[in-house]
Design a protein around this motif. Structure first.
Motif, PDB file in Angstrom:
ATOM      1  N   LEU A   1       0.825  -1.209   0.000  1.00  0.00           N
ATOM      2  CA  LEU A   1       0.000   0.000   0.000  1.00  0.00           C
ATOM      3  C   LEU A   1       0.861   1.261   0.000  1.00  0.00           C
ATOM      4  CD1 LEU A   1      -2.850  -0.930   2.516  1.00  0.00           C
ATOM      5  CD2 LEU A   1      -3.140  -0.361   0.092  1.00  0.00           C
ATOM      6  N   GLN A   2       1.871   1.292   0.848  1.00  0.00           N
ATOM      7  CA  GLN A   2       2.748   2.458   0.925  1.00  0.00           C
ATOM      8  C   GLN A   2       3.533   2.651  -0.371  1.00  0.00           C
ATOM      9  OE1 GLN A   2       5.042   2.712   4.705  1.00  0.00           O
ATOM     10  NE2 GLN A   2       3.686   1.104   5.441  1.00  0.00           N
ATOM     11  N   GLY A   3       4.086   1.562  -0.882  1.00  0.00           N
ATOM     12  CA  GLY A   3       4.837   1.651  -2.133  1.00  0.00           C
ATOM     13  C   GLY A   3       3.948   2.064  -3.286  1.00  0.00           C
ATOM     14  N   GLY A   4       2.725   1.524  -3.310  1.00  0.00           N
ATOM     15  CA  GLY A   4       1.788   1.867  -4.375  1.00  0.00           C
ATOM     16  C   GLY A   4       1.359   3.316  -4.329  1.00  0.00           C
ATOM     17  N   ALA A   5       1.110   3.849  -3.139  1.00  0.00           N
ATOM     18  CA  ALA A   5       0.684   5.244  -3.001  1.00  0.00           C
ATOM     19  C   ALA A   5       1.786   6.199  -3.459  1.00  0.00           C
ATOM     20  CB  ALA A   5       0.304   5.532  -1.548  1.00  0.00           C
ATOM     21  N   LEU A   6       3.009   5.947  -3.044  1.00  0.00           N
ATOM     22  CA  LEU A   6       4.131   6.799  -3.449  1.00  0.00           C
ATOM     23  C   LEU A   6       4.335   6.745  -4.962  1.00  0.00           C
ATOM     24  CD1 LEU A   6       6.578   5.890  -0.549  1.00  0.00           C
ATOM     25  CD2 LEU A   6       5.586   8.153  -0.965  1.00  0.00           C
ATOM     26  N   THR A   7       4.208   5.556  -5.519  1.00  0.00           N
ATOM     27  CA  THR A   7       4.361   5.388  -6.968  1.00  0.00           C
ATOM     28  C   THR A   7       3.248   6.093  -7.730  1.00  0.00           C
ATOM     29  OG1 THR A   7       5.480   3.263  -6.669  1.00  0.00           O
ATOM     30  CG2 THR A   7       4.520   3.701  -8.826  1.00  0.00           C
ATOM     31  N   ALA A   8       2.009   5.980  -7.244  1.00  0.00           N
ATOM     32  CA  ALA A   8       0.866   6.613  -7.908  1.00  0.00           C
ATOM     33  C   ALA A   8       1.026   8.131  -7.971  1.00  0.00           C
ATOM     34  CB  ALA A   8      -0.427   6.250  -7.181  1.00  0.00           C
ATOM     35  N   ILE A   9       1.502   8.709  -6.891  1.00  0.00           N
ATOM     36  CA  ILE A   9       1.694  10.167  -6.847  1.00  0.00           C
ATOM     37  C   ILE A   9       2.743  10.596  -7.858  1.00  0.00           C
ATOM     38  CG2 ILE A   9       2.547  12.071  -5.405  1.00  0.00           C
ATOM     39  CD1 ILE A   9       1.284  10.571  -2.997  1.00  0.00           C
ATOM     40  N   MET A  10       3.793   9.810  -8.007  1.00  0.00           N
ATOM     41  CA  MET A  10       4.904  10.182  -8.881  1.00  0.00           C
ATOM     42  C   MET A  10       4.612   9.950 -10.360  1.00  0.00           C
ATOM     43  SD  MET A  10       7.960   8.635  -6.463  1.00  0.00           S
ATOM     44  CE  MET A  10       9.360   9.351  -7.322  1.00  0.00           C
ATOM     45  N   THR A  11       3.666   9.072 -10.676  1.00  0.00           N
ATOM     46  CA  THR A  11       3.444   8.708 -12.085  1.00  0.00           C
ATOM     47  C   THR A  11       2.087   9.124 -12.645  1.00  0.00           C
ATOM     48  OG1 THR A  11       2.607   6.509 -11.436  1.00  0.00           O
ATOM     49  CG2 THR A  11       4.973   6.705 -11.880  1.00  0.00           C
ATOM     50  N   ASN A  12       1.220   9.742 -11.849  1.00  0.00           N
ATOM     51  CA  ASN A  12      -0.136  10.050 -12.317  1.00  0.00           C
ATOM     52  C   ASN A  12      -0.193  10.833 -13.630  1.00  0.00           C
ATOM     53  OD1 ASN A  12      -3.081   9.811 -11.350  1.00  0.00           O
ATOM     54  ND2 ASN A  12      -2.919  11.968 -11.931  1.00  0.00           N
ATOM     55  N   PRO A  13       0.669  11.842 -13.852  1.00  0.00           N
ATOM     56  CA  PRO A  13       0.593  12.595 -15.122  1.00  0.00           C
ATOM     57  C   PRO A  13       0.714  11.707 -16.360  1.00  0.00           C
ATOM     58  CG  PRO A  13       1.922  13.798 -13.540  1.00  0.00           C
ATOM     59  CD  PRO A  13       1.648  12.453 -12.924  1.00  0.00           C
TER      60      PRO A  13
END
Length: 312
Positions: A123-135
């Motif tokens: 969950l933590q890894g996914g949230a950080l990744t989602a924030i960085m790649t959303n664009p």
């Protein structure tokens, strides 16, 4: 006493994980992008017309229509650049964060993590990744839902990113962020199931004396990796699929102003299309994720094993 240095191929075991994830994402996305195009077009279709199509029949018809009207590369592979950029960055960053977070967690007497710890790390890894790649995903959605003939459509990844930032600012770059964060539960469920299946299989091999004591050095067969990856992915996909529909509707340029937010989007989909509306595109989605996940995990596990065997 100094801490024993973990062997690594690249100089850092977390970077090893990131490179393996990057390679896995690149291979699977390149092969399976056409199914992403079809899935996203179904997801943003708000009409009831598509509900009456047989799922598989609708997918096959969509393939034919795109090839006939737009061509193979310019149609089926429209939006492949942001998809590759997003997928490779996501897999690389995810495995890097996931490895780093797991290392910081307290292990049991046997040096293992619990299922809940795997879930939290994911969950933590996914949230950080989602924030960085959303664009990247916003651009992918907008390119996949338009054609090269569409007026004012993005022409490529950099054209889309620059125009999105200029025309809509930070809000545009992070459209669909809320369902994307919810989507971290998808990866969390998938990886928890995957890790638990690997742990169960390694323990079974140890009891039979066919596996090294160190579970991280155990090498399962490719067929075992594929079965575990596919099983965990199907469970996660069916459980969390509606978030993908919500994200696509909120990111799509044509429908972005039709919804005031996630709750409004959910209400309007349910009222106009019924609950089946939350599962539009599931058929091509399943067809896409099964081989995609198998390719991703197969490449990832084999790259990881290669790095371990050649670590210094």
């Amino acid at each position: 006493m100094s801490e024993t240095k973990t062997k690594s191929f690249t100089g850092s075991p977390h970077t090893d994980q990131a490179v393996a994830g990057f390679g896995a994402g690149l291979v699977s996305t390149t092969f399976l992008h056409p199914l992403d195009v079809i899935k996203i077009r179904f997801q943003v279709d708000a009409s009831k017309r598509s509900e009456k199509r047989p799922f598989i029949g609708g997918t096959i018809k969509a393939f034919r229509d795109i090839i006939n009207n737009e061509g193979v590369f310019r149609g089926l592979y429209r939006g492949v650049a942001p998809n590759i950029a997003g997928a490779t960055a996501s897999w690389g960053l995810y495995f890097w964060w996931y490895s780093l977070i797991k290392k910081q967690m307290k292990k049991d007497d046997q040096g293992k993590l619990s299922a809940m710890q795997h879930l939290l790390a994911s969950l933590q890894g996914g949230a950080l990744t989602a924030i960085m790649t959303n664009p990247f995903w916003v651009i992918k959605t907008r390119m996949c839902t338009t054609t090269r003939y569409t007026s004012d459509a993005y022409t490529g990844l950099w054209n889309g990113l620059s125009r999105l930032a200029k025309e809509e600012g930070i809000r545009g770059l992070y459209r669909g962020m809320v369902p994307a964060l919810f989507g971290t539960s998808h990866g969390a469920i998938q990886f928890m199931a995957y890790e638990e299946m690997k742990k169960w299989r390694n323990d079974a091999l140890k009891r039979r004396g066919e596996s090294p004591e160190d579970e991280h050095n155990a090498k399962l067969s490719n067929s075992e990796y594929l079965l575990m990856a596919a099983s965990s992915k199907v469970v996660a996909t069916v459980t969390t699929y509606p978030y993908q529909v919500l994200r696509s509707r909120l990111q799509d340029r044509q429908t972005r102003d039709a919804y005031k937010g996630v709750i409004d989007c959910m209400s309007k989909i349910r009222a106009a299309e019924g609950y089946i509306g939350f599962y539009k595109g599931l058929a091509p989605g399943i067809v896409r994720v099964l081989p995609g996940t198998c390719i991703t995990f197969l490449v990832y596990e084999n790259l990881t094993q290669y790095f371990k065997n050649h670590a210094t």
